[in-house]
Design a protein around this motif. Structure first.
Motif, mmCIF file in Angstrom:
data_model
loop_
_atom_site.group_PDB
_atom_site.id
_atom_site.type_symbol
_atom_site.label_atom_id
_atom_site.label_comp_id
_atom_site.label_asym_id
_atom_site.label_seq_id
_atom_site.Cartn_x
_atom_site.Cartn_y
_atom_site.Cartn_z
ATOM 1 N N LEU A 1 0.831 -1.205 0.000
ATOM 2 C CA LEU A 1 0.000 0.000 0.000
ATOM 3 C C LEU A 1 0.870 1.262 0.000
ATOM 4 C CD1 LEU A 1 -2.828 1.211 0.098
ATOM 5 C CD2 LEU A 1 -2.784 0.934 2.591
ATOM 6 N N THR A 2 1.958 1.240 0.719
ATOM 7 C CA THR A 2 2.880 2.381 0.739
ATOM 8 C C THR A 2 3.511 2.580 -0.631
ATOM 9 O OG1 THR A 2 3.349 2.084 3.093
ATOM 10 C CG2 THR A 2 4.968 3.314 1.818
ATOM 11 N N TRP A 3 3.969 1.501 -1.258
ATOM 12 C CA TRP A 3 4.533 1.607 -2.602
ATOM 13 C C TRP A 3 3.509 2.154 -3.580
ATOM 14 C CZ3 TRP A 3 7.096 -3.883 -2.871
ATOM 15 C CH2 TRP A 3 8.360 -3.838 -2.287
ATOM 16 N N LEU A 4 2.282 1.666 -3.493
ATOM 17 C CA LEU A 4 1.229 2.112 -4.397
ATOM 18 C C LEU A 4 0.959 3.606 -4.230
ATOM 19 C CD1 LEU A 4 -1.038 1.324 -6.458
ATOM 20 C CD2 LEU A 4 -2.513 1.099 -4.455
ATOM 21 N N SER A 5 0.803 4.042 -3.002
ATOM 22 C CA SER A 5 0.510 5.464 -2.776
ATOM 23 C C SER A 5 1.685 6.337 -3.176
ATOM 24 C CB SER A 5 0.099 5.713 -1.320
ATOM 25 O OG SER A 5 1.139 5.390 -0.445
ATOM 26 N N ASP A 6 2.905 5.914 -2.880
ATOM 27 C CA ASP A 6 4.077 6.688 -3.291
ATOM 28 C C ASP A 6 4.180 6.779 -4.804
ATOM 29 O OD1 ASP A 6 4.805 7.209 -0.693
ATOM 30 O OD2 ASP A 6 6.449 5.737 -0.634
ATOM 31 N N ALA A 7 3.935 5.657 -5.484
ATOM 32 C CA ALA A 7 4.002 5.651 -6.945
ATOM 33 C C ALA A 7 2.978 6.605 -7.543
ATOM 34 C CB ALA A 7 3.783 4.237 -7.469
ATOM 35 N N TYR A 8 1.766 6.610 -6.992
ATOM 36 C CA TYR A 8 0.731 7.506 -7.522
ATOM 37 C C TYR A 8 1.051 8.966 -7.217
ATOM 38 C CZ TYR A 8 -3.856 9.092 -9.052
ATOM 39 O OH TYR A 8 -4.873 9.725 -9.725
ATOM 40 N N LEU A 9 1.554 9.229 -6.023
ATOM 41 C CA LEU A 9 1.931 10.604 -5.683
ATOM 42 C C LEU A 9 3.069 11.097 -6.574
ATOM 43 C CD1 LEU A 9 1.670 10.491 -1.791
ATOM 44 C CD2 LEU A 9 0.170 11.732 -3.366
ATOM 45 N N PHE A 10 4.068 10.260 -6.837
ATOM 46 C CA PHE A 10 5.161 10.640 -7.732
ATOM 47 C C PHE A 10 4.632 10.919 -9.125
ATOM 48 C CE2 PHE A 10 7.949 9.425 -4.410
ATOM 49 C CZ PHE A 10 9.193 9.974 -4.695
ATOM 50 N N HIS A 11 3.683 10.116 -9.579
ATOM 51 C CA HIS A 11 3.080 10.346 -10.887
ATOM 52 C C HIS A 11 2.376 11.704 -10.920
ATOM 53 C CE1 HIS A 11 0.674 9.982 -14.472
ATOM 54 N NE2 HIS A 11 -0.392 10.230 -13.741
ATOM 55 N N LEU A 12 1.559 11.979 -9.904
ATOM 56 C CA LEU A 12 0.835 13.256 -9.878
ATOM 57 C C LEU A 12 1.790 14.441 -9.851
ATOM 58 C CD1 LEU A 12 -2.064 12.432 -7.387
ATOM 59 C CD2 LEU A 12 -2.195 12.633 -9.882
ATOM 60 N N VAL A 13 2.852 14.350 -9.081
ATOM 61 C CA VAL A 13 3.829 15.439 -9.008
ATOM 62 C C VAL A 13 4.544 15.594 -10.354
ATOM 63 C CG1 VAL A 13 6.000 16.174 -7.935
ATOM 64 C CG2 VAL A 13 4.125 15.364 -6.509
ATOM 65 N N SER A 14 4.840 14.493 -11.029
ATOM 66 C CA SER A 14 5.523 14.597 -12.323
ATOM 67 C C SER A 14 4.627 15.238 -13.382
ATOM 68 C CB SER A 14 5.997 13.220 -12.789
ATOM 69 O OG SER A 14 4.916 12.420 -13.199
ATOM 70 N N VAL A 15 3.325 15.068 -13.252
ATOM 71 C CA VAL A 15 2.389 15.630 -14.227
ATOM 72 C C VAL A 15 1.969 17.058 -13.868
ATOM 73 C CG1 VAL A 15 0.070 15.358 -15.213
ATOM 74 C CG2 VAL A 15 1.525 13.358 -14.893
ATOM 75 N N HIS A 16 1.675 17.315 -12.590
ATOM 76 C CA HIS A 16 1.101 18.603 -12.179
ATOM 77 C C HIS A 16 2.011 19.456 -11.300
ATOM 78 C CE1 HIS A 16 -2.620 17.039 -13.761
ATOM 79 N NE2 HIS A 16 -2.616 16.042 -12.893
ATOM 80 N N ARG A 17 3.175 18.956 -10.974
ATOM 81 C CA ARG A 17 4.122 19.618 -10.067
ATOM 82 C C ARG A 17 3.616 19.732 -8.640
ATOM 83 N NH1 ARG A 17 6.759 24.716 -13.050
ATOM 84 N NH2 ARG A 17 5.450 24.436 -14.844
ATOM 85 N N ARG A 18 2.501 19.119 -8.345
ATOM 86 C CA ARG A 18 1.940 19.040 -6.987
ATOM 87 C C ARG A 18 1.159 17.743 -6.876
ATOM 88 N NH1 ARG A 18 -2.197 23.105 -5.525
ATOM 89 N NH2 ARG A 18 -3.279 22.767 -7.444
ATOM 90 N N PRO A 19 0.977 17.252 -5.669
ATOM 91 C CA PRO A 19 0.222 16.002 -5.509
ATOM 92 C C PRO A 19 -1.289 16.239 -5.519
ATOM 93 C CG PRO A 19 1.082 16.683 -3.400
ATOM 94 C CD PRO A 19 1.606 17.655 -4.419
ATOM 95 N N VAL A 20 -1.817 16.575 -6.699
ATOM 96 C CA VAL A 20 -3.255 16.806 -6.847
ATOM 97 C C VAL A 20 -3.784 15.993 -8.015
ATOM 98 C CG1 VAL A 20 -3.208 19.143 -5.900
ATOM 99 C CG2 VAL A 20 -3.004 18.818 -8.352
ATOM 100 N N TYR A 21 -5.017 15.515 -7.852
ATOM 101 C CA TYR A 21 -5.735 14.918 -8.960
ATOM 102 C C TYR A 21 -6.618 16.020 -9.527
ATOM 103 C CZ TYR A 21 -8.898 12.174 -11.747
ATOM 104 O OH TYR A 21 -9.632 11.692 -12.805
ATOM 105 N N ARG A 22 -6.424 16.337 -10.789
ATOM 106 C CA ARG A 22 -7.216 17.397 -11.432
ATOM 107 C C ARG A 22 -8.537 16.808 -11.924
ATOM 108 N NH1 ARG A 22 -4.483 22.059 -10.634
ATOM 109 N NH2 ARG A 22 -2.290 21.900 -11.123
ATOM 110 N N HIS A 23 -9.608 17.263 -11.305
ATOM 111 C CA HIS A 23 -10.946 16.805 -11.679
ATOM 112 C C HIS A 23 -11.670 17.954 -12.349
ATOM 113 C CE1 HIS A 23 -15.069 15.295 -11.231
ATOM 114 N NE2 HIS A 23 -14.487 14.100 -11.210
ATOM 115 N N LEU A 24 -12.622 17.636 -13.172
ATOM 116 C CA LEU A 24 -13.418 18.642 -13.876
ATOM 117 C C LEU A 24 -14.050 19.634 -12.910
ATOM 118 C CD1 LEU A 24 -14.733 19.609 -16.547
ATOM 119 C CD2 LEU A 24 -16.565 17.976 -16.105
ATOM 120 N N HIS A 25 -14.449 19.182 -11.732
ATOM 121 C CA HIS A 25 -15.147 20.029 -10.764
ATOM 122 C C HIS A 25 -14.228 20.608 -9.688
ATOM 123 C CE1 HIS A 25 -18.773 18.683 -12.688
ATOM 124 N NE2 HIS A 25 -18.459 17.425 -12.436
ATOM 125 N N GLY A 26 -12.935 20.350 -9.762
ATOM 126 C CA GLY A 26 -11.988 20.902 -8.797
ATOM 127 C C GLY A 26 -10.870 19.925 -8.484
#
Length: 139
Positions: free
Chosen positions: A20-45
């Protein structure tokens, strides 16, 4: 500490937590590489994420669906590209460590979870704190 290794229940819990730690870290690294912050960009916010919130959301979602600890751990491992992680070449000078990356299927699954969360919150009236307190999430 050897007692933890000999105790099968404890070993399963440790393996589950590591996956679970590896999974969450991998997803957070992905979000930071795409958006420069750990955010999921949704249509509504944007949905801001950190490791504890990500772990709690994903693990409780699958637990509420009736998945046991072993099945959840296997699911997390299957979403990670562990072969690529084991074949990595670290720096010879300074190595602060790396984390596994997500498989394309794992990335789609994670994005789908947060897309659904955003849609549920929007259906219930948006990101208002009072609305979120009253919201009941159905799996």
């Amino acid at each position: 500490m050897k007692r933890d290794i000999c105790d099968p229940v404890s070993s399963i819990q440790l393996a589950h937590q590591q996956a679970l730690t590896w999974l969450s870290d991998a997803y957070l690294f992905h979000l930071v590489s795409v958006h420069r912050r750990p955010v999921y960009r949704h249509l509504h916010g944007d949905i801001s994420l950190n490791q504890p919130s990500l772990q709690g959301f994903i693990d409780s979602y699958l637990e509420d669906k009736g998945w046991n600890l072993e099945r959840r751990r296997a699911h997390y491992i299957n979403m990670l590209n562990l072969i690529g992680y084991m074949d990595r070449k670290n720096s010879d000078f300074i190595d602060w460590g790396t984390v596994p990356s997500l498989t394309p299927r794992g990335l789609r699954w994670m994005n789908a979870c947060f897309s659904r969360l955003g849609e549920m919150v929007n259906t219930c009236g948006g990101w208002d704190v009072e609305t979120l307190a009253d919201m009941k999430v159905d799996g």
